[in-house]
Scaffold this motif. Sequence first.
Motif, mmCIF file in Angstrom:
data_model
loop_
_atom_site.group_PDB
_atom_site.id
_atom_site.type_symbol
_atom_site.label_atom_id
_atom_site.label_comp_id
_atom_site.label_asym_id
_atom_site.label_seq_id
_atom_site.Cartn_x
_atom_site.Cartn_y
_atom_site.Cartn_z
ATOM 1 N N ALA A 32 0.832 -1.198 0.000
ATOM 2 C CA ALA A 32 0.000 0.000 0.000
ATOM 3 C C ALA A 32 0.869 1.251 0.000
ATOM 4 C CB ALA A 32 -0.927 0.003 1.215
ATOM 5 N N ARG A 33 0.483 2.226 -0.803
ATOM 6 C CA ARG A 33 1.168 3.513 -0.803
ATOM 7 C C ARG A 33 0.863 4.240 0.493
ATOM 8 N NH1 ARG A 33 4.962 4.079 -4.993
ATOM 9 N NH2 ARG A 33 4.269 2.735 -6.691
ATOM 10 N N ARG A 34 1.864 4.964 0.996
ATOM 11 C CA ARG A 34 1.769 5.556 2.324
ATOM 12 C C ARG A 34 1.702 7.079 2.213
ATOM 13 N NH1 ARG A 34 4.463 2.694 6.322
ATOM 14 N NH2 ARG A 34 5.734 4.497 6.833
ATOM 15 N N ILE A 35 0.856 7.684 3.031
ATOM 16 C CA ILE A 35 0.732 9.135 3.040
ATOM 17 C C ILE A 35 0.854 9.654 4.464
ATOM 18 C CG2 ILE A 35 -1.806 9.006 3.121
ATOM 19 C CD1 ILE A 35 -1.812 11.699 1.590
ATOM 20 N N LEU A 36 1.607 10.730 4.626
ATOM 21 C CA LEU A 36 1.711 11.419 5.906
ATOM 22 C C LEU A 36 0.833 12.659 5.852
ATOM 23 C CD1 LEU A 36 3.103 11.794 8.693
ATOM 24 C CD2 LEU A 36 4.876 13.112 7.492
ATOM 25 N N LEU A 37 -0.046 12.813 6.843
ATOM 26 C CA LEU A 37 -0.980 13.930 6.912
ATOM 27 C C LEU A 37 -0.590 14.830 8.081
ATOM 28 C CD1 LEU A 37 -4.243 11.833 6.485
ATOM 29 C CD2 LEU A 37 -3.073 13.143 4.698
ATOM 30 N N VAL A 38 -0.374 16.090 7.804
ATOM 31 C CA VAL A 38 0.055 17.045 8.827
ATOM 32 C C VAL A 38 -0.884 18.244 8.785
ATOM 33 C CG1 VAL A 38 1.934 18.514 9.653
ATOM 34 C CG2 VAL A 38 2.455 16.332 8.536
ATOM 35 N N SER A 39 -1.304 18.707 9.961
ATOM 36 C CA SER A 39 -2.114 19.919 10.034
ATOM 37 C C SER A 39 -1.821 20.644 11.335
ATOM 38 C CB SER A 39 -3.613 19.589 9.943
ATOM 39 O OG SER A 39 -4.013 18.745 11.008
ATOM 40 N N ARG A 40 -2.237 21.893 11.398
ATOM 41 C CA ARG A 40 -2.194 22.637 12.657
ATOM 42 C C ARG A 40 -3.495 22.330 13.388
ATOM 43 N NH1 ARG A 40 1.831 26.384 12.861
ATOM 44 N NH2 ARG A 40 2.695 27.198 10.915
ATOM 45 N N ASP A 41 -3.454 21.415 14.334
ATOM 46 C CA ASP A 41 -4.687 20.948 14.940
ATOM 47 C C ASP A 41 -5.306 21.949 15.905
ATOM 48 O OD1 ASP A 41 -4.513 18.733 13.420
ATOM 49 O OD2 ASP A 41 -3.838 17.384 15.007
ATOM 50 N N GLU A 42 -4.585 23.031 16.219
ATOM 51 C CA GLU A 42 -5.164 24.106 17.017
ATOM 52 C C GLU A 42 -5.794 25.180 16.125
ATOM 53 O OE1 GLU A 42 -0.784 25.121 16.415
ATOM 54 O OE2 GLU A 42 -2.085 23.368 16.579
ATOM 55 N N HIS A 43 -5.845 24.933 14.823
ATOM 56 C CA HIS A 43 -6.437 25.842 13.842
ATOM 57 C C HIS A 43 -7.602 25.107 13.185
ATOM 58 C CE1 HIS A 43 -5.822 28.271 9.845
ATOM 59 N NE2 HIS A 43 -6.979 28.511 10.427
ATOM 60 N N LEU A 44 -8.821 25.563 13.438
ATOM 61 C CA LEU A 44 -10.022 24.842 13.005
ATOM 62 C C LEU A 44 -10.006 24.546 11.515
ATOM 63 C CD1 LEU A 44 -12.862 23.742 13.716
ATOM 64 C CD2 LEU A 44 -13.746 26.028 13.174
ATOM 65 N N PRO A 71 9.987 6.252 5.026
ATOM 66 C CA PRO A 71 9.405 7.497 4.518
ATOM 67 C C PRO A 71 8.097 7.240 3.778
ATOM 68 C CG PRO A 71 11.296 6.846 3.205
ATOM 69 C CD PRO A 71 11.279 5.954 4.389
ATOM 70 N N PRO A 72 7.166 8.168 3.850
ATOM 71 C CA PRO A 72 5.916 8.007 3.102
ATOM 72 C C PRO A 72 6.147 8.212 1.613
ATOM 73 C CG PRO A 72 5.983 10.159 4.118
ATOM 74 C CD PRO A 72 7.204 9.422 4.603
ATOM 75 N N ASP A 73 5.150 7.863 0.819
ATOM 76 C CA ASP A 73 5.234 8.078 -0.627
ATOM 77 C C ASP A 73 4.815 9.491 -1.016
ATOM 78 O OD1 ASP A 73 5.850 5.268 -1.761
ATOM 79 O OD2 ASP A 73 4.203 4.896 -0.366
ATOM 80 N N VAL A 74 4.007 10.122 -0.183
ATOM 81 C CA VAL A 74 3.533 11.469 -0.460
ATOM 82 C C VAL A 74 3.118 12.100 0.867
ATOM 83 C CG1 VAL A 74 1.115 10.779 -0.866
ATOM 84 C CG2 VAL A 74 2.018 12.842 -1.984
ATOM 85 N N VAL A 75 3.108 13.431 0.911
ATOM 86 C CA VAL A 75 2.784 14.150 2.142
ATOM 87 C C VAL A 75 1.771 15.242 1.835
ATOM 88 C CG1 VAL A 75 3.673 15.648 3.978
ATOM 89 C CG2 VAL A 75 5.061 13.727 3.155
ATOM 90 N N LEU A 76 0.785 15.388 2.709
ATOM 91 C CA LEU A 76 -0.096 16.552 2.699
ATOM 92 C C LEU A 76 0.181 17.349 3.963
ATOM 93 C CD1 LEU A 76 -2.551 18.270 1.740
ATOM 94 C CD2 LEU A 76 -3.976 16.758 3.157
ATOM 95 N N VAL A 77 0.524 18.629 3.801
ATOM 96 C CA VAL A 77 0.716 19.521 4.937
ATOM 97 C C VAL A 77 -0.301 20.647 4.829
ATOM 98 C CG1 VAL A 77 2.271 21.059 6.168
ATOM 99 C CG2 VAL A 77 3.184 19.015 5.054
ATOM 100 N N CYS A 78 -1.120 20.792 5.848
ATOM 101 C CA CYS A 78 -2.079 21.883 5.891
ATOM 102 C C CYS A 78 -1.509 22.997 6.758
ATOM 103 C CB CYS A 78 -3.422 21.403 6.439
ATOM 104 S SG CYS A 78 -4.212 20.126 5.445
ATOM 105 N N ASP A 79 -1.018 24.040 6.135
ATOM 106 C CA ASP A 79 -0.672 25.310 6.784
ATOM 107 C C ASP A 79 0.679 25.362 7.495
ATOM 108 O OD1 ASP A 79 -3.356 26.823 6.448
ATOM 109 O OD2 ASP A 79 -3.935 24.901 7.311
ATOM 110 N N ASP A 80 1.242 24.278 7.889
ATOM 111 C CA ASP A 80 2.453 24.298 8.709
ATOM 112 C C ASP A 80 3.685 24.437 7.811
ATOM 113 O OD1 ASP A 80 4.595 23.814 10.415
ATOM 114 O OD2 ASP A 80 3.509 22.323 11.601
ATOM 115 N N GLU A 81 4.126 25.679 7.595
ATOM 116 C CA GLU A 81 5.240 25.931 6.678
ATOM 117 C C GLU A 81 6.536 25.277 7.153
ATOM 118 O OE1 GLU A 81 3.281 28.359 7.824
ATOM 119 O OE2 GLU A 81 2.209 29.106 6.059
ATOM 120 N N ASP A 82 6.773 25.247 8.474
ATOM 121 C CA ASP A 82 7.983 24.617 8.982
ATOM 122 C C ASP A 82 8.007 23.126 8.651
ATOM 123 O OD1 ASP A 82 8.829 27.025 10.002
ATOM 124 O OD2 ASP A 82 8.083 26.632 12.027
ATOM 125 N N ALA A 83 6.865 22.457 8.831
ATOM 126 C CA ALA A 83 6.795 21.030 8.494
ATOM 127 C C ALA A 83 6.995 20.818 7.002
ATOM 128 C CB ALA A 83 5.459 20.454 8.945
#
Length: 324
Positions: A32-44, A71-83
Amino acid sequence: MAVLTPREEADARRTAGADPGPGSAPASAESARRILLVSRDEHLDSLLARRRIAAHLGDLRPVREAPDEPPPDVVLVCDDEDATGRLRASGVPVVHLTSGHRPPGDPSARVDGVLHRVHRPGWLPAPAPGDEARPTGLLAPARSARGRRRGGTLLLLSAWGVPAAEADTLTAEMVPALVRAALRRTGRCDVVCDTRLKPIRAALAGLGHDRRVRVSRAVDVDVDALHAEAEVFLAAPTLGAISLARARRAPLAFLPALGEAQRDLSTRVRQLVPIPLVDDVEHDSVWESSDGTVPWDVLDPEPDDLRGAQRVARTLRQLALAPL
């Protein structure tokens, strides 16, 4: 950093083959292809964007970031520029999503070396000069239906990035009055916030241990599910809240806007649709609106604009299979 909810954990197990569900052929966890999901969870808006996109990932398997994980195959980062900067350096394809509303002249932060998307429905203004992020359309909830038997009030608060003095005033003065009115009008109230959990609980201490009131952080509950079961929806002017009401053609009343971004968004939406403002907690317009009373189709009458989450998820699947 994102925290997977129990529902997201179950989805990940099904995708990996540990819990395939009835009638499904188990997939290999290794293949299975792997995805890492990142978000600022203190930001609605950031949290809701991640969850709504995650509902459309198909065979991609959500994983956590840990030293012993490959390592994942792809990453989604919501808003966290440092990540985004840190993960981009690892060589993994990254999609960076700017999830919340930004007033004209305040472009989303430029992130080089990644695909940049911005949560922007068609009725919002064109991006500021220099903002080359591609708009997604509206990031709607995966399930558009509301419960047949609805009850209670959902009070959805967002204090991310707003002036502390404005948030203090709303918390101390309006939130207790709203909750008391909600109990009288609808019988129960769910208070959900992205930040300021302790001050909100302190402000509601006068209610004692009334079990009809639940106070939660957005990261700890399923906001979309709570909305589906609520009779009344009172929310800070955010794209995540508007997406809920717009997709489900449900009533909505705006809480007093906090900060420039919320004020600009509230003004722009209310120029198009007559969303009530909660300036008098006892006014009938706050409590007696019903489904169909808000002409939501004025906003993007083309249904394709509601499919922003699917479009972002499709991009992630394509990158996992054939990275640029």
